[in-house]
Design a protein around this motif. Sequence first.
Motif, PDB file in Angstrom:
ATOM      1  N   GLU A   1       0.828  -1.207   0.000  1.00 46.74           N
ATOM      2  CA  GLU A   1       0.000   0.000   0.000  1.00 46.74           C
ATOM      3  C   GLU A   1       0.870   1.268   0.000  1.00 46.74           C
ATOM      4  N   LYS A   2       2.041   1.192   0.655  1.00 47.26           N
ATOM      5  CA  LYS A   2       2.934   2.361   0.644  1.00 47.26           C
ATOM      6  C   LYS A   2       3.613   2.507  -0.714  1.00 47.26           C
ATOM      7  N   VAL A   3       3.945   1.373  -1.322  1.00 46.29           N
ATOM      8  CA  VAL A   3       4.549   1.415  -2.661  1.00 46.29           C
ATOM      9  C   VAL A   3       3.560   2.051  -3.642  1.00 46.29           C
ATOM     10  N   ALA A   4       2.284   1.666  -3.528  1.00 50.04           N
ATOM     11  CA  ALA A   4       1.250   2.241  -4.404  1.00 50.04           C
ATOM     12  C   ALA A   4       1.145   3.744  -4.182  1.00 50.04           C
ATOM     13  N   ALA A   5       1.221   4.153  -2.917  1.00 54.94           N
ATOM     14  CA  ALA A   5       1.100   5.587  -2.597  1.00 54.94           C
ATOM     15  C   ALA A   5       2.271   6.387  -3.164  1.00 54.94           C
ATOM     16  N   LEU A   6       3.407   5.730  -3.406  1.00 51.19           N
ATOM     17  CA  LEU A   6       4.575   6.428  -3.960  1.00 51.19           C
ATOM     18  C   LEU A   6       4.536   6.498  -5.491  1.00 51.19           C
ATOM     19  N   GLY A   7       3.440   6.003  -6.070  1.00 52.45           N
ATOM     20  CA  GLY A   7       3.279   6.162  -7.515  1.00 52.45           C
ATOM     21  C   GLY A   7       3.726   4.973  -8.342  1.00 52.45           C
ATOM     22  N   VAL A   8       3.820   3.810  -7.710  1.00 52.65           N
ATOM     23  CA  VAL A   8       4.175   2.605  -8.470  1.00 52.65           C
ATOM     24  C   VAL A   8       2.903   1.782  -8.665  1.00 52.65           C
ATOM     25  N   GLY A   9       2.469   1.654  -9.896  1.00 53.45           N
ATOM     26  CA  GLY A   9       1.259   0.894 -10.198  1.00 53.45           C
ATOM     27  C   GLY A   9       1.626  -0.504 -10.663  1.00 53.45           C
ATOM     28  N   TYR A  10       0.991  -1.501 -10.073  1.00 56.70           N
ATOM     29  CA  TYR A  10       1.350  -2.890 -10.376  1.00 56.70           C
ATOM     30  C   TYR A  10       0.128  -3.648 -10.878  1.00 56.70           C
ATOM     31  N   VAL A  11       0.262  -4.266 -12.040  1.00 58.92           N
ATOM     32  CA  VAL A  11      -0.803  -5.132 -12.562  1.00 58.92           C
ATOM     33  C   VAL A  11      -0.295  -6.571 -12.541  1.00 58.92           C
ATOM     34  N   PRO A  12      -0.844  -7.417 -11.661  1.00 53.89           N
ATOM     35  CA  PRO A  12      -0.366  -8.797 -11.616  1.00 53.89           C
ATOM     36  C   PRO A  12      -0.811  -9.598 -12.830  1.00 53.89           C
ATOM     37  N   GLN A  13      -0.184 -10.742 -13.014  1.00 53.69           N
ATOM     38  CA  GLN A  13      -0.493 -11.574 -14.181  1.00 53.69           C
ATOM     39  C   GLN A  13      -1.906 -12.147 -14.083  1.00 53.69           C
ATOM     40  N   ILE A  14      -2.219 -12.702 -12.899  1.00 53.91           N
ATOM     41  CA  ILE A  14      -3.577 -13.233 -12.688  1.00 53.91           C
ATOM     42  C   ILE A  14      -4.176 -12.498 -11.482  1.00 53.91           C
ATOM     43  N   ASP A  15      -5.463 -12.736 -11.260  1.00 53.83           N
ATOM     44  CA  ASP A  15      -6.146 -12.052 -10.149  1.00 53.83           C
ATOM     45  C   ASP A  15      -5.873 -10.552 -10.201  1.00 53.83           C
ATOM     46  N   ASP A  16      -6.108  -9.964 -11.349  1.00 53.21           N
ATOM     47  CA  ASP A  16      -5.761  -8.562 -11.545  1.00 53.21           C
ATOM     48  C   ASP A  16      -6.940  -7.608 -11.385  1.00 53.21           C
ATOM     49  N   VAL A  17      -8.140  -8.158 -11.111  1.00 53.34           N
ATOM     50  CA  VAL A  17      -9.312  -7.311 -10.821  1.00 53.34           C
ATOM     51  C   VAL A  17     -10.045  -7.919  -9.617  1.00 53.34           C
ATOM     52  N   PHE A  18     -11.078  -7.221  -9.154  1.00 53.01           N
ATOM     53  CA  PHE A  18     -11.913  -7.745  -8.070  1.00 53.01           C
ATOM     54  C   PHE A  18     -13.187  -8.291  -8.713  1.00 53.01           C
TER      55      PHE A  18
ATOM     56  N   ARG B   1     -11.094  -7.275 -19.287  1.00 54.72           N
ATOM     57  CA  ARG B   1     -10.602  -7.427 -17.920  1.00 54.72           C
ATOM     58  C   ARG B   1      -9.210  -6.793 -17.785  1.00 54.72           C
ATOM     59  N   LYS B   2      -8.379  -6.996 -18.798  1.00 54.98           N
ATOM     60  CA  LYS B   2      -7.032  -6.437 -18.726  1.00 54.98           C
ATOM     61  C   LYS B   2      -7.083  -4.911 -18.819  1.00 54.98           C
ATOM     62  N   MET B   3      -8.002  -4.404 -19.621  1.00 53.53           N
ATOM     63  CA  MET B   3      -8.166  -2.940 -19.690  1.00 53.53           C
ATOM     64  C   MET B   3      -8.584  -2.405 -18.328  1.00 53.53           C
ATOM     65  N   LEU B   4      -9.490  -3.139 -17.674  1.00 53.32           N
ATOM     66  CA  LEU B   4      -9.927  -2.704 -16.346  1.00 53.32           C
ATOM     67  C   LEU B   4      -8.756  -2.741 -15.359  1.00 53.32           C
ATOM     68  N   ALA B   5      -7.953  -3.799 -15.459  1.00 52.39           N
ATOM     69  CA  ALA B   5      -6.797  -3.911 -14.555  1.00 52.39           C
ATOM     70  C   ALA B   5      -5.852  -2.726 -14.751  1.00 52.39           C
ATOM     71  N   MET B   6      -5.653  -2.341 -16.011  1.00 48.68           N
ATOM     72  CA  MET B   6      -4.799  -1.178 -16.308  1.00 48.68           C
ATOM     73  C   MET B   6      -5.471   0.101 -15.807  1.00 48.68           C
ATOM     74  N   GLY B   7      -6.776   0.190 -16.078  1.00 52.92           N
ATOM     75  CA  GLY B   7      -7.518   1.376 -15.656  1.00 52.92           C
ATOM     76  C   GLY B   7      -7.471   1.545 -14.147  1.00 52.92           C
TER      77      GLY B   7
END
Lengths: 252, 286
Positions: free
Chosen positions: A81-98, A149-155
Amino acid sequence: MSVELSQSGQVLTATGLSAGYDGRPIVQDVNIEATPGKVISIVGPNGSGKSTLLKSLVGVVPVLGGSVRVGDKDITNMTPEKVAALGVGYVPQIDDVFPPLTVKENLEIGGYLLARRDVATRIEAVLEFFPRLKVMLTRKAGKLSGGERKMLAMGRVLMLSPSVLVLDEPTANLAPIVATQLLEEYIRGFADHGSTVLLVEQRAKAALRISDWTCVLGGGRVVLEGAPRDLEQDPVFVESFLGGGAARHQAP
Amino acid sequence: MSSFGFGLMTAAVLAIATVGFTMQFAVTNVLNLAYGSVMINSAFVGYFFNARGMNAWVTLVFGMVTGAVASWALNRFVFTPFQRRNLAPITVVIVALGVDLVGTFGLQAIVGGGYVSFRIAPGQEYHILGMFLSGMQLIILAICAVVLVMIHWLLRYTRLGKAMRATSANPNLARNSGVKTQMVISTTWLISGALCGLAGTIFAMNTGVFEATSAQLYIVMLLAAMFLGGPGEPYGAMFGALTIGLATEISAAYISPQYKEVVAFLVLLGMLTFRPYGIFGSEKTN
């Protein structure tokens, strides 16, 4: 790209990085530098530690040695969560959306760290970038096709205007035409607009086409790296990744 | 029709309890078999104040606070340390079972084995759609309806509720999105614990007389309602509670009321056999 979705990039650096599970390293002594405006791709056979490497950069897998920095900040073993707050966006290979959440709710969670008043504006910006998602805002993410789904993960990741994008096999399970569009139009586009992009990709040819620098991982170590045009001249690389002999490529 | 009225009352209380129970399971992955003991302990705290002259409806607040604090403490000091040791999930289930026994019989050691009841006037009786419901029962139904609407609002329209659902669906991705999942989990225990305390106190009021072990078999009803609706599905829990509540009370009109839990258990077995992910759940998500 008419909408500015990401901040100008920061340098992401891994130095002498070892990482793994239960104290056992999967990747060892990896050095990578991803710079703004560039796509750095990581290719390698299955089990070479590509995903583990990315996960260790964003705080999901523990770093056992070495360091990770974003700009001038040491983010080694920082919580995700701190890494995300520093501006690093991560899209995992699987389980990339809710899956049980709607498309709109997924984007809202992506913007969790934003001020409440900014979330709606940000969603509008992301939807302008991925207009296909506009008509499916109330659809559950679990019901989307692979490409949607991948577009959503990126979005979701773009909601926080990341300066660094860390993408783990974004084209996995996508039809070739969708994969090409994703890589050439969107991912290359992010870098062209100043973001730092670190990409793990199975489709070596496609990865090389959009990359500025490529690292080859084998047995958890970087065994080869270089500019795509140089790698394309390397007989070992060609044999292993462009000629279908990937499985034979192992760490020395 | 009178058994339908009883069923409605049972369903209303069960709905609040099951929603809390399934929220704990969904967000924290703990099958908290100690839920029944927290319910009855909360009921006794409410009763403690009621017996000293406090209005029974006001004691609901004390029941909720007790449930919230006890549940939060259980997670913080019992379940989380076991989960951090990466033991098999069954270990935490067994620990919860142990906590349930300690909580129930510990309470019995303190308050004794006798039956007690809330001092509350049943109020005027109303004849609605063929059912006879007292004023007290109507207030309980109204409280349940309001609580369920509030839970719906929380889960659908608030940042916290969406973060709870996201944490439930994919905790790692939630963290990568900036959600402080530990805080979300702690808050979930507080909210679901408050529901547990409220359900326990209302259960005790509705039952008339109760004692320390009165909620011991309630876990069967909870499990049946949860698995019927779909584990981890709050809306499924509401549906499951309504079905189990009505089924057990209507069956009690034809066979002995002592076998109410058996009916619930049969429903649970049937669901586990034919559709273990419940009516609202999906095979993929479970």
